[in-house]
Design a protein around this motif. Structure first.
Motif, short mmCIF file in Angstrom:
data_model
loop_
_atom_site.label_atom_id
_atom_site.label_comp_id
_atom_site.label_asym_id
_atom_site.label_seq_id
_atom_site.Cartn_x
_atom_site.Cartn_y
_atom_site.Cartn_z
N THR A 193 12.33 0.37 -8.51
CA THR A 193 11.88 -0.70 -9.39
C THR A 193 12.86 -0.97 -10.51
O THR A 193 12.69 -1.93 -11.26
N SER A 194 13.87 -0.13 -10.63
CA SER A 194 14.82 -0.26 -11.73
C SER A 194 16.17 -0.83 -11.29
O SER A 194 16.98 -1.22 -12.13
N GLY A 195 16.39 -0.83 -9.98
CA GLY A 195 17.67 -1.30 -9.47
C GLY A 195 18.71 -0.20 -9.40
O GLY A 195 19.86 -0.46 -9.03
N SER A 196 18.31 1.02 -9.73
CA SER A 196 19.29 2.12 -9.75
C SER A 196 18.77 3.36 -9.04
O SER A 196 19.00 4.47 -9.47
N GLY A 197 18.01 3.17 -7.96
CA GLY A 197 17.53 4.31 -7.19
C GLY A 197 16.04 4.53 -7.35
O GLY A 197 15.32 3.70 -7.92
N ILE A 198 15.55 5.66 -6.82
CA ILE A 198 14.13 5.98 -6.87
C ILE A 198 13.62 5.99 -8.31
O ILE A 198 14.16 6.70 -9.15
N SER A 199 12.60 5.19 -8.57
CA SER A 199 12.06 5.14 -9.93
C SER A 199 10.55 5.05 -9.97
O SER A 199 9.96 5.00 -11.05
N HIS A 200 9.90 5.04 -8.80
CA HIS A 200 8.44 4.95 -8.77
C HIS A 200 7.91 5.64 -7.52
O HIS A 200 8.53 5.59 -6.46
N VAL A 201 6.74 6.29 -7.66
CA VAL A 201 6.12 6.98 -6.55
C VAL A 201 4.62 6.70 -6.53
O VAL A 201 4.00 6.52 -7.59
N ALA A 202 4.05 6.62 -5.33
CA ALA A 202 2.63 6.35 -5.15
C ALA A 202 2.10 7.22 -4.02
O ALA A 202 2.87 7.86 -3.30
N ILE A 203 0.78 7.23 -3.86
CA ILE A 203 0.15 7.99 -2.78
C ILE A 203 -0.49 7.02 -1.80
O ILE A 203 -1.28 6.15 -2.21
N TYR A 204 -0.17 7.16 -0.53
CA TYR A 204 -0.74 6.29 0.49
C TYR A 204 -2.17 6.71 0.80
O TYR A 204 -2.46 7.90 0.98
N ILE A 205 -3.12 5.74 0.83
CA ILE A 205 -4.51 6.08 1.11
C ILE A 205 -5.05 5.37 2.34
O ILE A 205 -6.26 5.39 2.60
N GLY A 206 -4.17 4.77 3.12
CA GLY A 206 -4.58 4.16 4.38
C GLY A 206 -4.75 2.66 4.30
O GLY A 206 -4.87 2.07 3.22
N ASP A 207 -4.72 2.02 5.48
CA ASP A 207 -4.97 0.58 5.60
C ASP A 207 -4.01 -0.24 4.74
O ASP A 207 -4.38 -1.29 4.21
N GLY A 208 -2.77 0.23 4.62
CA GLY A 208 -1.77 -0.51 3.87
C GLY A 208 -1.92 -0.43 2.37
O GLY A 208 -1.26 -1.16 1.63
N LYS A 209 -2.78 0.46 1.87
CA LYS A 209 -3.05 0.54 0.44
C LYS A 209 -2.49 1.83 -0.15
O LYS A 209 -2.35 2.84 0.53
N MET A 210 -2.18 1.76 -1.45
CA MET A 210 -1.70 2.94 -2.16
C MET A 210 -2.36 3.00 -3.52
O MET A 210 -2.85 2.00 -4.05
N ILE A 211 -2.37 4.20 -4.10
CA ILE A 211 -2.90 4.40 -5.44
C ILE A 211 -1.78 5.00 -6.27
O ILE A 211 -1.06 5.89 -5.82
N HIS A 212 -1.62 4.51 -7.49
CA HIS A 212 -0.50 4.95 -8.33
C HIS A 212 -0.76 4.58 -9.78
O HIS A 212 -1.70 3.85 -10.09
N SER A 213 0.08 5.10 -10.68
CA SER A 213 -0.03 4.76 -12.09
C SER A 213 1.02 3.71 -12.42
O SER A 213 2.22 3.98 -12.36
N GLN A 214 0.55 2.51 -12.74
CA GLN A 214 1.44 1.39 -13.04
C GLN A 214 1.51 1.17 -14.54
O GLN A 214 0.53 1.39 -15.25
#
Length: 310
Positions: free
Chosen positions: A100-121
């Motif tokens: 999300t920053s343009g400079s590598g890994i900067s955000h992580v989420a947990i997949y919960i199925g059916d194309g959805k994820m839960i995360h802190s935004q």
């Protein structure tokens, strides 16, 4: 079914290398989703690792810590754990990584199925998103890692939870949100977090409010002893809740809406709301009794009900 627990699937000396997963003991899918969703609504806090506020990796670390797995602290270092998973092979509990920053890994989420994820935004705190959101997340997706495998025996039990993940709970009210708002409006004591429902643990963010409203008979669960805190609530259902919460009574003659059958269980409760000036329906003669309740409407209903009580 015998309870099975997650085991760490990486050794301390392998924290910065790819870890192969082989025959890891698994928690159920409901353990994963229940643990993650109990933090829904927790605000975002840069560097946050507690329920006072999470950043993205602080949230994933907390969820997996609750389940018995230690993750590295940052999204970048978490990406070094587990084994890579193709996007079309994602399973509940997989970690999803984004640039999300343009400079590598900067955000992580947990997949919960059916194309959805839960995360802190940053703007919403702990919330749901669509992994394939064409406006943002899809174009920033980097990859996924599996740090544990999970038991699929309870897939049906988690099916409803995954379905609810498609609902934008920043717009629509969950049952837990209704309980929380009513508890605040009535100034209820929410210190006792031991709700009687099997799916509301004392550590759940809204446990105190749910326990408080259920003790007063304002809100109850289903026939299986569950409260279903993350499920949406309909306008008909909230009419009954509000009548019980504020002790409302019918004023004058029964008020009928064209879309509410005369023999519908909520007909009386909806009429009571209308007779007290708490709702005028949708402006077309309908009440929308089977529609999901919007948070903005919940707040308006509660404010009007408080005025009636004065």
């Amino acid at each position: 079914m015998k309870k099975k627990w997650l085991l760490p699937i990486f050794a301390s000396f392998m924290l910065f290398s790819t870890t192969q997963i082989d025959n890891a003991e698994a928690a159920s899918l409901t353990d994963v989703t229940d643990t993650a969703t109990k933090y829904l609504g927790t605000p975002y806090a840069y560097g946050g690792t507690t329920t006072s506020g999470f950043d993205c990796s602080g949230f994933t670390s907390k969820v997996f810590s609750d389940l018995g797995i230690k993750l590295n602290r940052t999204s970048g270092s978490q990406y070094q754990q587990g084994t890579a998973v193709a996007k079309n092979d994602l399973q509940v509990g997989d970690l999803l990584f984004f640039n999300t920053s343009g400079s590598g890994i900067s955000h992580v989420a947990i997949y919960i199925g059916d194309g959805k994820m839960i995360h802190s935004q940053t703007d919403k705190g702990v919330s749901y998103s669509n992994v394939n959101d064409p406006y943002y997340w899809n174009s920033r997706y980097v990859g996924a890692k599996r740090v544990a495998t999970f038991d699929s025996e309870q897939a049906e039990a988690v099916k409803e939870e995954v379905k609810n993940a498609a609902i934008d709970f920043t717009v629509y009210a969950s049952r837990a949100e209704v309980a929380e708002q009513i508890a605040k409006a009535l100034n209820l004591d929410t210190s006792d977090k031991n709700a009687k429902f099997t799916d509301v643990k004392p550590t759940y963010a809204h446990a105190g409010a749910i326990a408080a409203v259920s003790k007063l008979g304002i809100f109850d669960g289903d026939s299986n002893g569950k409260f279903n805190p993350s499920s949406p609530i309909t306008r008909a259902q909230v009419a009954k809740v509000l009548v019980h919460a504020f002790g409302l009574e019918q004023k004058g003659e029964l008020i009928a809406f064209t879309d509410v059958p005369a023999n519908h269980w909520a007909n009386e409760f909806i009429s009571i709301l209308a007779s007290n000036g708490i709702t005028e329906g949708k402006g077309n003669g309908n009440f929308g009794y089977d529609e999901m309740l919007k948070i903005s409407h919940l707040q308006a209903f509660i404010e009007r009900a408080k005025q009636v009580q004065k």
